[in-house]
Design an enzyme around this catalytic site. Structure first.
Site, mmCIF file in Angstrom:
data_model
loop_
_atom_site.group_PDB
_atom_site.id
_atom_site.type_symbol
_atom_site.label_atom_id
_atom_site.label_comp_id
_atom_site.label_asym_id
_atom_site.label_seq_id
_atom_site.Cartn_x
_atom_site.Cartn_y
_atom_site.Cartn_z
ATOM 1 N N TYR A 155 25.303 42.525 -20.988
ATOM 2 C CA TYR A 155 24.526 42.939 -19.804
ATOM 3 C C TYR A 155 25.401 43.822 -18.901
ATOM 4 C CZ TYR A 155 20.697 42.502 -16.443
ATOM 5 O OH TYR A 155 19.640 42.764 -15.597
ATOM 6 N N LYS A 162 23.012 44.109 -10.530
ATOM 7 C CA LYS A 162 22.163 43.024 -10.000
ATOM 8 C C LYS A 162 22.902 42.228 -8.928
ATOM 9 C CE LYS A 162 18.386 43.636 -12.430
ATOM 10 N NZ LYS A 162 17.349 44.500 -11.824
#
Ligand code: 0WD
Length: 258
Positions: A155, A162
């Protein structure tokens, strides 16, 4: 009960019928909200217009969050065509495919800047431009993921973006709280969409949540949509600056079952 009767919701990030934003727009509409949809470019315009027809002919407005003129035009169109909005949904992210795998230390300066600009700063930019169109007491929500606070292999820079997005949610919640405007993040479990497919090994992430979460299932975009209804409604009137997990409880597991 039509929790959102009389409210208007602006939903960004619809690319196609699998987008999380599509399910959110459908659920908000089902609970009585008038919907405004934005689309990023001509590539997705037809899909967004198709969805708009299903949602009582929702207003469709172009908006590229990397373009200040496009954001200013969005606010002008809102002011002219719908007046004000009660809900803003940020469901936008972009990371170069080569940065969704491999080593974080190989992330280019340009790839990092692009990821943070589109996936994180865009929430600030949207709020900056739409501030005059937001009603006092409005609800803003942004889509996040567990990779913001824990290591999720592959990720990578998306997780870093994020983390920034979740911090932005908290600071905006403070700034806008004096107007009763709430800002929250929904941290959703993995859902198959055009964006998530770009993450190396994504389907294994779904299997993992299905096996190891307290509810022993993965989540759907509709699960997220219903949470968005709650966050948009007055039922969540005292909730702000929060990251709300919709992940079948996966984030609370300290270790996978043996
Ligand atoms: O597992 C998942 N799918 C999860 C997604 C788990 C947890 C969170 N999320 C987040 C994503 O990071 C994103 O913030 O949910 C949000 C929505 O993602 P999605 O529904 O998974 O993906 P997708 O249907 O691809 O929508 C993201 C959209 C873009 O789609 P495409 O596929 O065209 O890149 O973000 C929009 C665009 O429509 N977008 C932009 N919108 C305005 N301006 C821009 C831009 N510059 N760039 C991307």
């Amino acid at each position: 009960m039509r929790l959102l009767q009389g409210k208007t919701a602006l939903v960004t990030g619809v690319a196609n019928r699998w987008s999380i934003a599509t399910a959110i727009a459908r659920e908000l509409h089902a609970h009585g909200a008038q919907i405004v949809l934005t689309y990023q470019g001509e590539r997705v315009k037809d899909e967004v217009e198709k969805l708009a027809l299903e949602l009582s002919n929702a207003l469709v407005v172009p908006c590229d969050v990397s373009d200040e003129a496009s954001l200013a035009a969005l606010n002008a169109t809102i002011a002219e065509k719908v007046g004000t909005i009660d809900t803003l949904v940020h469901s936008i992210a972009f990371v170069k495919k080569e940065d969704l795998g491999g080593k974080v230390y190989d992330t280019s300066r340009n790839g990092f800047a692009l990821a943070l600009d589109i996936s994180s700063y865009s929430l600030i930019a949207l709020v900056a431009h739409l501030r005059p169109s937001l009603n006092d007491g409005a609800s803003i929500m942004a889509l996040s993921y567990y990779g913001a606070t824990a290591i999720v292999p592959n990720y990578n820079v998306a997780g870093i973006a994020k983390a920034a997005l979740e911090a932005i949610v908290r600071y905006l919640a403070y700034d806008l709280g004096e107007r009763g405007i709430r800002v929250n993040a929904i941290s959703a479990g993995p859902i198959k969409t055009a964006s998530s497919r770009q993450v190396a090994g994504f389907s294994k992430m779904i299997d993992k949540v299905t096996e190891a979460s307290p509810l022993r299932r993965n989540i759907t975009a509709e699960d997220v949509g219903r949470t968005a209804v709650y966050l948009a409604s007055d039922l969540s009137a005292a909730i702000t600056a929060d990251v709300h997990f919709v992940d079948a409880g996966y984030h609370a597991m300290g270790m996978s079952p043996a």
